[in-house]
Motif scaffolding. Sequence first.
Motif, PDB file in Angstrom:
ATOM      1  N   TYR A 180      10.278  -1.513   1.857  1.00  0.00           N
ATOM      2  CA  TYR A 180       9.744  -0.578   2.850  1.00  0.00           C
ATOM      3  C   TYR A 180      10.405  -0.885   4.191  1.00  0.00           C
ATOM      4  O   TYR A 180      10.150  -1.942   4.781  1.00  0.00           O
ATOM      5  N   PRO A 181      11.244  -0.009   4.733  1.00  0.00           N
ATOM      6  CA  PRO A 181      11.976  -0.334   5.970  1.00  0.00           C
ATOM      7  C   PRO A 181      11.125  -0.271   7.240  1.00  0.00           C
ATOM      8  O   PRO A 181      11.469  -0.915   8.231  1.00  0.00           O
ATOM      9  N   LEU A 182      10.021   0.494   7.247  1.00  0.00           N
ATOM     10  CA  LEU A 182       9.243   0.677   8.462  1.00  0.00           C
ATOM     11  C   LEU A 182       8.141  -0.367   8.604  1.00  0.00           C
ATOM     12  O   LEU A 182       7.743  -1.019   7.629  1.00  0.00           O
ATOM     13  N   ASP A 183       7.654  -0.509   9.824  1.00  0.00           N
ATOM     14  CA  ASP A 183       6.534  -1.402  10.089  1.00  0.00           C
ATOM     15  C   ASP A 183       5.305  -0.917   9.319  1.00  0.00           C
ATOM     16  O   ASP A 183       5.082   0.277   9.155  1.00  0.00           O
ATOM     17  N   GLU A 184       4.470  -1.844   8.852  1.00  0.00           N
ATOM     18  CA  GLU A 184       3.341  -1.477   8.008  1.00  0.00           C
ATOM     19  C   GLU A 184       2.257  -0.695   8.746  1.00  0.00           C
ATOM     20  O   GLU A 184       1.350  -0.134   8.122  1.00  0.00           O
ATOM     21  N   THR A 185       2.323  -0.609  10.070  1.00  0.00           N
ATOM     22  CA  THR A 185       1.357   0.180  10.832  1.00  0.00           C
ATOM     23  C   THR A 185       1.702   1.671  10.833  1.00  0.00           C
ATOM     24  O   THR A 185       0.879   2.495  11.239  1.00  0.00           O
ATOM     25  N   CYS A 186       2.903   2.044  10.398  1.00  0.00           N
ATOM     26  CA  CYS A 186       3.305   3.452  10.359  1.00  0.00           C
ATOM     27  C   CYS A 186       2.516   4.190   9.271  1.00  0.00           C
ATOM     28  O   CYS A 186       2.302   3.669   8.171  1.00  0.00           O
ATOM     29  N   MET A 187       2.099   5.417   9.583  1.00  0.00           N
ATOM     30  CA  MET A 187       1.323   6.206   8.638  1.00  0.00           C
ATOM     31  C   MET A 187       2.185   6.757   7.507  1.00  0.00           C
ATOM     32  O   MET A 187       1.680   7.075   6.437  1.00  0.00           O
TER      33      MET A 187
END
Length: 260
Positions: free
Chosen positions: A136-143
């Motif tokens: 998962y490339p994005l930060d885990e806070t992204c929806m």
Amino acid sequence: MKRILKFSPILAPLALALSSTASANPLGLTGPQDFIVRAGGYYISAGDDEVSFVDDSFRYFDAFRANVDPGSEWGWYFNLEWKPVEHWGIELGYMDGDSHTSSHGDEFFTLGFGDVEYRDVVSFDANISTLSLKFYPLDETCMVQPYIGGGISYTDFGDTGLSRAVRNDLADVGLRGNFDLGSSWGYTWQAGVDFNFGRDSSWLVNFAAVYAESSTEMRMQVLDDVAPPPGVDRFFESYSGDYLYDPWMLNLSVGYKFSF
């Protein structure tokens, strides 16, 4: 050894992720997204392959080619994912498919049926299990959470059979037939995205495209419908060929995130 070398590019990053998890902390858990369960449906499109059949029984020493083009079907799937560290997940998935029918089967038989064009010659279903490492490339806070992944797959073929038209034509000349498929180990790749219902919500919607490499042996047998008299050889013909199933699957599911 050859099969181990075939999967080494996939198993190496999986082992690296597990080793980094062990070194991070005793459990390696990252918070509220430690586990994800997804369940839903999928659309599967199997490969179209020109299969070369050879005579296993060596009775007539003939061979022929047939186009195997199973129709696309719907099925359901389930997966469980563990996210030991941020940006990485390990997913175990299972996909249960509906019955395929082969939409083209010209010249499947040479035993007096060479001038007959059969449609929907055989039917079978395929159950696919996968083990994948996902990034998962994005930060885990992204929806919105896009990801890519790869791993190994196992395809189990079942509910195999010949069509009613073929069985009836064989029965008219005192014969019956069998059709079987083996199982297959291969690799799998996928790309998908999770759409979270909210930053504090445990629910999500998932869309993914999954490919599974799968090849198996097809075997078709023709034999007497009744036992022959004593001293008379039983009529028997067996043909086999390698079929590349190689399906693409489009998945749509609902997921739930939780942790222990």
